[in-house]
Design a protein around this motif. Sequence first.
Motif, PDB file in Angstrom:
ATOM      1  N   GLU A 136       2.064  -1.956   2.977  1.00 31.53           N
ATOM      2  CA  GLU A 136       2.839  -2.198   1.765  1.00 31.53           C
ATOM      3  C   GLU A 136       4.322  -2.399   2.073  1.00 31.53           C
ATOM      4  O   GLU A 136       4.794  -2.147   3.183  1.00 31.53           O
ATOM      5  CB  GLU A 136       2.694  -1.007   0.803  1.00 31.53           C
ATOM      6  CG  GLU A 136       1.528  -1.135  -0.159  1.00 31.53           C
ATOM      7  CD  GLU A 136       1.725  -2.262  -1.167  1.00 31.53           C
ATOM      8  OE1 GLU A 136       2.763  -2.963  -1.119  1.00 31.53           O
ATOM      9  OE2 GLU A 136       0.824  -2.447  -2.009  1.00 31.53           O
ATOM     10  N   SER A 137       5.046  -2.835   1.057  1.00 33.07           N
ATOM     11  CA  SER A 137       6.496  -2.962   1.158  1.00 33.07           C
ATOM     12  C   SER A 137       7.154  -1.664   0.706  1.00 33.07           C
ATOM     13  O   SER A 137       6.577  -0.880  -0.056  1.00 33.07           O
ATOM     14  CB  SER A 137       6.984  -4.125   0.291  1.00 33.07           C
ATOM     15  OG  SER A 137       6.751  -3.842  -1.078  1.00 33.07           O
ATOM     16  N   LEU A 172       5.301  -0.795   5.754  1.00 30.81           N
ATOM     17  CA  LEU A 172       4.846   0.552   6.052  1.00 30.81           C
ATOM     18  C   LEU A 172       3.378   0.713   5.684  1.00 30.81           C
ATOM     19  O   LEU A 172       2.825  -0.098   4.940  1.00 30.81           O
ATOM     20  CB  LEU A 172       5.696   1.571   5.294  1.00 30.81           C
ATOM     21  CG  LEU A 172       5.816   1.387   3.772  1.00 30.81           C
ATOM     22  CD1 LEU A 172       4.721   2.139   3.045  1.00 30.81           C
ATOM     23  CD2 LEU A 172       7.185   1.860   3.283  1.00 30.81           C
ATOM     24  N   LEU A 173       2.751   1.745   6.222  1.00 34.51           N
ATOM     25  CA  LEU A 173       1.407   2.118   5.790  1.00 34.51           C
ATOM     26  C   LEU A 173       1.560   2.977   4.543  1.00 34.51           C
ATOM     27  O   LEU A 173       2.273   3.980   4.563  1.00 34.51           O
ATOM     28  CB  LEU A 173       0.688   2.906   6.889  1.00 34.51           C
ATOM     29  CG  LEU A 173       0.351   2.125   8.168  1.00 34.51           C
ATOM     30  CD1 LEU A 173      -0.272   3.054   9.209  1.00 34.51           C
ATOM     31  CD2 LEU A 173      -0.594   0.969   7.877  1.00 34.51           C
ATOM     32  N   ARG A 174       0.923   2.568   3.460  1.00 35.91           N
ATOM     33  CA  ARG A 174       1.172   3.225   2.180  1.00 35.91           C
ATOM     34  C   ARG A 174       0.911   4.727   2.269  1.00 35.91           C
ATOM     35  O   ARG A 174      -0.064   5.180   2.870  1.00 35.91           O
ATOM     36  CB  ARG A 174       0.309   2.597   1.086  1.00 35.91           C
ATOM     37  CG  ARG A 174      -1.189   2.777   1.275  1.00 35.91           C
ATOM     38  CD  ARG A 174      -1.971   2.037   0.221  1.00 35.91           C
ATOM     39  NE  ARG A 174      -3.417   2.278   0.362  1.00 35.91           N
ATOM     40  CZ  ARG A 174      -4.347   1.657  -0.337  1.00 35.91           C
ATOM     41  NH1 ARG A 174      -4.006   0.742  -1.225  1.00 35.91           N
ATOM     42  NH2 ARG A 174      -5.623   1.938  -0.150  1.00 35.91           N
ATOM     43  N   ARG A 199      -7.554   4.309   1.217  1.00 37.95           N
ATOM     44  CA  ARG A 199      -6.965   5.003   2.360  1.00 37.95           C
ATOM     45  C   ARG A 199      -5.452   5.120   2.198  1.00 37.95           C
ATOM     46  O   ARG A 199      -4.803   4.210   1.691  1.00 37.95           O
ATOM     47  CB  ARG A 199      -7.275   4.250   3.659  1.00 37.95           C
ATOM     48  CG  ARG A 199      -8.735   4.268   4.054  1.00 37.95           C
ATOM     49  CD  ARG A 199      -8.936   3.558   5.382  1.00 37.95           C
ATOM     50  NE  ARG A 199      -8.586   2.149   5.248  1.00 37.95           N
ATOM     51  CZ  ARG A 199      -9.464   1.196   4.953  1.00 37.95           C
ATOM     52  NH1 ARG A 199     -10.723   1.506   4.740  1.00 37.95           N
ATOM     53  NH2 ARG A 199      -9.089  -0.061   4.858  1.00 37.95           N
ATOM     54  N   THR A 200      -4.902   6.230   2.668  1.00 34.43           N
ATOM     55  CA  THR A 200      -3.460   6.449   2.676  1.00 34.43           C
ATOM     56  C   THR A 200      -3.067   7.078   4.008  1.00 34.43           C
ATOM     57  O   THR A 200      -3.918   7.616   4.733  1.00 34.43           O
ATOM     58  CB  THR A 200      -3.015   7.349   1.509  1.00 34.43           C
ATOM     59  OG1 THR A 200      -3.800   8.539   1.516  1.00 34.43           O
ATOM     60  CG2 THR A 200      -3.201   6.639   0.178  1.00 34.43           C
ATOM     61  N   TYR A 201      -1.768   7.049   4.330  1.00 35.43           N
ATOM     62  CA  TYR A 201      -1.317   7.435   5.673  1.00 35.43           C
ATOM     63  C   TYR A 201      -0.025   8.248   5.602  1.00 35.43           C
ATOM     64  O   TYR A 201       0.925   7.848   4.917  1.00 35.43           O
ATOM     65  CB  TYR A 201      -1.066   6.178   6.531  1.00 35.43           C
ATOM     66  CG  TYR A 201      -2.222   5.211   6.541  1.00 35.43           C
ATOM     67  CD1 TYR A 201      -3.154   5.219   7.570  1.00 35.43           C
ATOM     68  CD2 TYR A 201      -2.389   4.290   5.504  1.00 35.43           C
ATOM     69  CE1 TYR A 201      -4.223   4.328   7.573  1.00 35.43           C
ATOM     70  CE2 TYR A 201      -3.459   3.402   5.504  1.00 35.43           C
ATOM     71  CZ  TYR A 201      -4.373   3.424   6.544  1.00 35.43           C
ATOM     72  OH  TYR A 201      -5.420   2.553   6.532  1.00 35.43           O
TER      73      TYR A 201
END
Length: 360
Positions: A136-137, A172-174, A199-201
């Motif tokens: 994501e931004s 970035l990884l959301r 999924r989230t990070y």
Amino acid sequence: MSDLSALEAETLTAIAAAQDEAALETVRVASLGKKGSISALLATLGKMSPDERKSAGAQINALKDKVSDALTQRRSLLKDAALQMRLASETVDVTLPVRDSGIESGRIHPISQVMDELTAIFADLGFSIAEGPDVESDDYNFTRLNFPVGHPAREMHDTFFFNPNEAGERKLLRTHTSPVQVRTMLSQKPPIRVICPGRTYRCDSDQTHTPMFHQVEGLVIDKQANLGHLKWILEESCKAFFEVPHVKMRFRPSFFPFTEPSMEVDIQCSRKGGEIRFGEGDDWLEILGCGMVHPNVLRNCGVDPDEYQGFAWGMGIDRIAMLKYGMPDLRPFFEADVRWLSHYGFRPLDFPTLAGGLSA
């Protein structure tokens, strides 16, 4: 005559020496093919006198018949030998137990199962499923969600950032599935009623945290949406998910940049005997965060906060899977241990339904 005898002996010897059907076919073509040795002899009959043709023709045709018969017999023997070899190599020990089919031995991962359960629950409540990219931004992940500059979540110790591009923007990884809510509000006009699993990070790893995990968030935007609606949805969804007749929930004031007011939700439980049971007991367990969508978030996503309002909530899919199915450690979820999956996994064709039971 001596030439025919020599050719006969040579051809029959080659036929007897053929070890497979391919080699036998080579002998057949060399003798009876268009350019074969016996075919060449038959072609010379037209240049002979009638008396010579009668004598030589009978001898050559006799040779042809003898070679054809030899080829037929050898081919039959080779086929029988090939069949016996195949039967010997494909022998099955019928005393061995029958192996389970993939449908019987395969298992659905608990995360996939819980996602299906949540989908069944919220689909029954009139929600749609919304999805978005893992990368994501900064704008969608933080800025439009009212995260101020300098917020700890924007730091490298909490978020996985990529290197800046030529314009200086960092992907970035959301860190949550909230960017999916942003994308939904930007692409759809209210009323909106969606859940956002995925999924989230985050930079975190221990017994109850992993760098990659799963979240489900809900969003409702409407002219009349209020906390009473939010409370009812959470109570009904928790009753359905934990498969209990009633739940008691406690709402505590909290703070999230994207909601105002914000609350954390505890659910009544019993911890007797080292086992957590919901819908009974005197203990409380925090399971999710929620609140009314902040007017700044609505405004940032093109929704007029003077006309519409809404509420949102979010919880960890991995956590509620652990609570419901008694898994003590989060890390085995991602270790690909077949033994663990065989124990905690679900049969492939046992689709969760509200009528038949989510985890039946």
